[in-house]
Design a protein around this motif. Structure first.
Motif, PDB file in Angstrom:
ATOM      1  N   ILE A  86       0.823  -1.214   0.000  1.00  0.00           N
ATOM      2  CA  ILE A  86       0.000   0.000   0.000  1.00  0.00           C
ATOM      3  C   ILE A  86       0.860   1.268   0.000  1.00  0.00           C
ATOM      4  N   ALA A  87       2.154   1.122  -0.250  1.00  0.00           N
ATOM      5  CA  ALA A  87       3.061   2.270  -0.201  1.00  0.00           C
ATOM      6  C   ALA A  87       2.993   3.075  -1.493  1.00  0.00           C
ATOM      7  N   VAL A  88       1.880   3.777  -1.668  1.00  0.00           N
ATOM      8  CA  VAL A  88       1.697   4.570  -2.892  1.00  0.00           C
ATOM      9  C   VAL A  88       1.644   6.068  -2.581  1.00  0.00           C
ATOM     10  N   GLU A  89       1.953   6.436  -1.325  1.00  0.00           N
ATOM     11  CA  GLU A  89       1.865   7.845  -0.940  1.00  0.00           C
ATOM     12  C   GLU A  89       2.754   8.743  -1.795  1.00  0.00           C
ATOM     13  N   GLU A  90       3.958   8.273  -2.110  1.00  0.00           N
ATOM     14  CA  GLU A  90       4.875   9.096  -2.896  1.00  0.00           C
ATOM     15  C   GLU A  90       4.335   9.356  -4.294  1.00  0.00           C
ATOM     16  N   SER A  91       3.744   8.343  -4.906  1.00  0.00           N
ATOM     17  CA  SER A  91       3.174   8.515  -6.246  1.00  0.00           C
ATOM     18  C   SER A  91       2.000   9.480  -6.217  1.00  0.00           C
ATOM     19  N   VAL A  92       1.157   9.358  -5.210  1.00  0.00           N
ATOM     20  CA  VAL A  92       0.012  10.263  -5.070  1.00  0.00           C
ATOM     21  C   VAL A  92       0.498  11.679  -4.837  1.00  0.00           C
ATOM     22  N   ASN A  93       1.488  11.838  -3.968  1.00  0.00           N
ATOM     23  CA  ASN A  93       2.041  13.148  -3.661  1.00  0.00           C
ATOM     24  C   ASN A  93       2.576  13.836  -4.917  1.00  0.00           C
ATOM     25  N   HIS A  94       3.335  13.126  -5.724  1.00  0.00           N
ATOM     26  CA  HIS A  94       3.917  13.718  -6.935  1.00  0.00           C
ATOM     27  C   HIS A  94       2.848  14.001  -7.994  1.00  0.00           C
ATOM     28  N   ALA A  95       1.864  13.105  -8.118  1.00  0.00           N
ATOM     29  CA  ALA A  95       0.824  13.297  -9.126  1.00  0.00           C
ATOM     30  C   ALA A  95      -0.023  14.527  -8.826  1.00  0.00           C
ATOM     31  N   VAL A  96      -0.457  14.682  -7.576  1.00  0.00           N
ATOM     32  CA  VAL A  96      -1.298  15.824  -7.221  1.00  0.00           C
ATOM     33  C   VAL A  96      -0.483  17.107  -7.225  1.00  0.00           C
ATOM     34  N   ASN A  97       0.774  17.033  -6.833  1.00  0.00           N
ATOM     35  CA  ASN A  97       1.614  18.234  -6.814  1.00  0.00           C
ATOM     36  C   ASN A  97       1.828  18.808  -8.210  1.00  0.00           C
ATOM     37  N   SER A  98       1.682  17.989  -9.236  1.00  0.00           N
ATOM     38  CA  SER A  98       1.860  18.479 -10.613  1.00  0.00           C
ATOM     39  C   SER A  98       0.702  19.347 -11.080  1.00  0.00           C
ATOM     40  N   VAL A  99      -0.409  19.328 -10.358  1.00  0.00           N
ATOM     41  CA  VAL A  99      -1.574  20.170 -10.690  1.00  0.00           C
ATOM     42  C   VAL A  99      -1.622  21.295  -9.654  1.00  0.00           C
ATOM     43  N   THR A 100      -1.093  22.439 -10.008  1.00  0.00           N
ATOM     44  CA  THR A 100      -0.884  23.513  -9.031  1.00  0.00           C
ATOM     45  C   THR A 100      -2.157  23.921  -8.313  1.00  0.00           C
ATOM     46  N   TRP A 101      -3.226  24.205  -9.073  1.00  0.00           N
ATOM     47  CA  TRP A 101      -4.451  24.682  -8.432  1.00  0.00           C
ATOM     48  C   TRP A 101      -5.028  23.647  -7.469  1.00  0.00           C
ATOM     49  N   LEU A 102      -4.841  22.363  -7.790  1.00  0.00           N
ATOM     50  CA  LEU A 102      -5.380  21.310  -6.939  1.00  0.00           C
ATOM     51  C   LEU A 102      -4.603  21.187  -5.633  1.00  0.00           C
ATOM     52  N   ILE A 103      -3.285  21.183  -5.727  1.00  0.00           N
ATOM     53  CA  ILE A 103      -2.492  21.012  -4.518  1.00  0.00           C
ATOM     54  C   ILE A 103      -2.559  22.249  -3.628  1.00  0.00           C
ATOM     55  N   VAL A 104      -2.653  23.432  -4.227  1.00  0.00           N
ATOM     56  CA  VAL A 104      -2.805  24.647  -3.425  1.00  0.00           C
ATOM     57  C   VAL A 104      -4.125  24.604  -2.665  1.00  0.00           C
ATOM     58  N   GLY A 105      -5.178  24.170  -3.354  1.00  0.00           N
ATOM     59  CA  GLY A 105      -6.460  24.021  -2.680  1.00  0.00           C
ATOM     60  C   GLY A 105      -6.396  23.016  -1.543  1.00  0.00           C
ATOM     61  N   MET A 106      -5.662  21.933  -1.750  1.00  0.00           N
ATOM     62  CA  MET A 106      -5.530  20.922  -0.694  1.00  0.00           C
ATOM     63  C   MET A 106      -4.742  21.459   0.496  1.00  0.00           C
ATOM     64  N   ASN A 107      -3.751  22.289   0.228  1.00  0.00           N
ATOM     65  CA  ASN A 107      -3.000  22.894   1.328  1.00  0.00           C
ATOM     66  C   ASN A 107      -3.910  23.703   2.239  1.00  0.00           C
ATOM     67  N   TYR A 108      -4.777  24.511   1.638  1.00  0.00           N
ATOM     68  CA  TYR A 108      -5.690  25.318   2.439  1.00  0.00           C
ATOM     69  C   TYR A 108      -6.783  24.457   3.075  1.00  0.00           C
ATOM     70  N   TYR A 109      -7.196  23.422   2.384  1.00  0.00           N
ATOM     71  CA  TYR A 109      -8.147  22.461   2.947  1.00  0.00           C
ATOM     72  C   TYR A 109      -7.562  21.879   4.236  1.00  0.00           C
ATOM     73  N   TYR A 110      -6.300  21.433   4.162  1.00  0.00           N
ATOM     74  CA  TYR A 110      -5.643  20.818   5.310  1.00  0.00           C
ATOM     75  C   TYR A 110      -5.565  21.772   6.499  1.00  0.00           C
ATOM     76  N   ALA A 111      -5.356  23.048   6.226  1.00  0.00           N
ATOM     77  CA  ALA A 111      -5.146  24.031   7.285  1.00  0.00           C
ATOM     78  C   ALA A 111      -6.438  24.531   7.912  1.00  0.00           C
ATOM     79  N   THR A 112      -7.551  24.504   7.182  1.00  0.00           N
ATOM     80  CA  THR A 112      -8.751  25.192   7.658  1.00  0.00           C
ATOM     81  C   THR A 112      -9.939  24.280   7.982  1.00  0.00           C
ATOM     82  N   LEU A 113     -10.296  23.394   7.068  1.00  0.00           N
ATOM     83  CA  LEU A 113     -11.534  22.634   7.243  1.00  0.00           C
ATOM     84  C   LEU A 113     -11.493  21.731   8.465  1.00  0.00           C
ATOM     85  N   HIS A 114     -10.312  21.311   8.864  1.00  0.00           N
ATOM     86  CA  HIS A 114     -10.151  20.479  10.050  1.00  0.00           C
ATOM     87  C   HIS A 114     -10.831  21.123  11.253  1.00  0.00           C
TER      88      HIS A 114
END
Length: 309
Positions: A86-114
């Motif tokens: 199940i060690a696919v975290e690195e692949s997921v991390n690199h794939a999502v990071n390549s889509v700037t608007w998506l990863i930026v949105g996730m950064n703010y999601y992580y910081a606020t919605l919690h």
């Protein structure tokens, strides 16, 4: 002749004892009162949540940052996930990071919605499900409390801080405010408290509560999607391993167990609204009975002594 009539009328209407006049056999014990659902008080809940979160942050950040042990534990987790396939975290991390608007949105999601969603669900429970509020809040508090034990006993570095790892710290790369453990805010938070993930523990608590108690179908679906989306976010931002999420789920299971043992039922099985059972309620009932008795007495006096015409 009027007094017996009044006494009988009072007894027929309602048998209410004065506050504190009950015997030991009829007066509920302290433990029973504590375990009985009651209406939450706004000022008390605000104070309790504020003090509890302050205490949680203080203890979490007071846990020694055992960097060496945290990194060794991270290496062990990574090897275990490879063994499990199940060690696919690195692949997921690199794939999502390549889509700037998506990863930026996730950064703010992580910081606020919690925080925003969790507080929103607490407010909704307080207003719409007061009978279930205390028990459901107990689940959240017990979940968070046992997580603190995990932070102390098992320091764990997040994937982005692993030695020799190739994970992308998305907050640093995209210069977003997405984590208290990254960038300029990293000294304000314990960076090696990744196990268990309270992003998963809290989001799953929110999702299950919404799914169990909401009446609108699409809202219930959103409740289930919220923890699923949170899982994707914590992995994509390299803040957690999959197994950190499992740790958060186990903590939540502990929280539900505590609430089940304390209240004798799962929070969602308790009555939506509870009657007023406090001393103020007893006093109100007694006062109402006294007024009724006085009215009966006045009526009897009037019948026995008619006004002169």
């Amino acid at each position: 002749m009027g007094d017996p009539t009044v006494t009988t009328s009072l007894e027929d209407r309602e048998n209410v004892a004065l506050p504190g006049s009950g015997t030991a056999s009829t007066r509920p014990g302290l433990l029973r009162r504590l375990r009985t659902p009651r209406r939450p008080r706004l000022w008390f809940e605000i104070l309790l949540i504020a003090v509890s979160y302050w205490t949680y942050s203080l203890i979490r950040n007071a846990v020694p940052e055992q960097r060496g042990q945290a990194l060794r534990n991270a290496d062990w987790i990574w090897r275990m996930e490879h063994h499990l396939g199940i060690a696919v975290e690195e692949s997921v991390n690199h794939a999502v990071n390549s889509v700037t608007w998506l990863i930026v949105g996730m950064n703010y999601y992580y910081a606020t919605l919690h925080f925003i969603v969790t507080l929103g669900v607490l407010v909704w429970l307080f207003r719409s499900h007061p009978g279930r509020y205390a028990a459901t809040r107990l689940v959240l508090f017990a979940t968070t409390g046992v997580a603190l034990v995990g932070y102390y006993l098992y320091p764990l570095a997040p994937p982005r801080l692993m030695n020799g790892g190739h994970f992308v710290d998305t907050v640093m790369v995209h210069q977003t405010w997405g984590s208290m453990a990254s960038g300029d805010l990293k000294n304000m938070s314990n960076q090696y408290a990744a196990m268990p993930s309270m992003h998963i523990g809290w989001s799953l608590w929110c999702g299950l509560t919404i799914f169990a108690l909401a009446k609108v179908p699409w809202v219930r679906v959103l409740g289930l999607l919220y923890p699923a989306a949170t899982l994707l976010v914590i992995v994509s931002t390299a803040n957690h391993f999959w197994l950190d999420a499992v740790g958060g789920m186990l903590c939540l299971a502990f929280g539900f167990t505590v609430a089940r043992l304390w209240y004798g039922a799962l929070p969602y099985e308790l009555p939506k609204v509870v009657p007023e059972t406090s001393d103020s309620g007893i006093r109100k009932n007694f006062a109402r009975v006294c007024r009724s008795g006085r009215a009966v007495f006045d009526a009897r006096v009037t019948e026995g002594h008619p006004r002169e015409r």
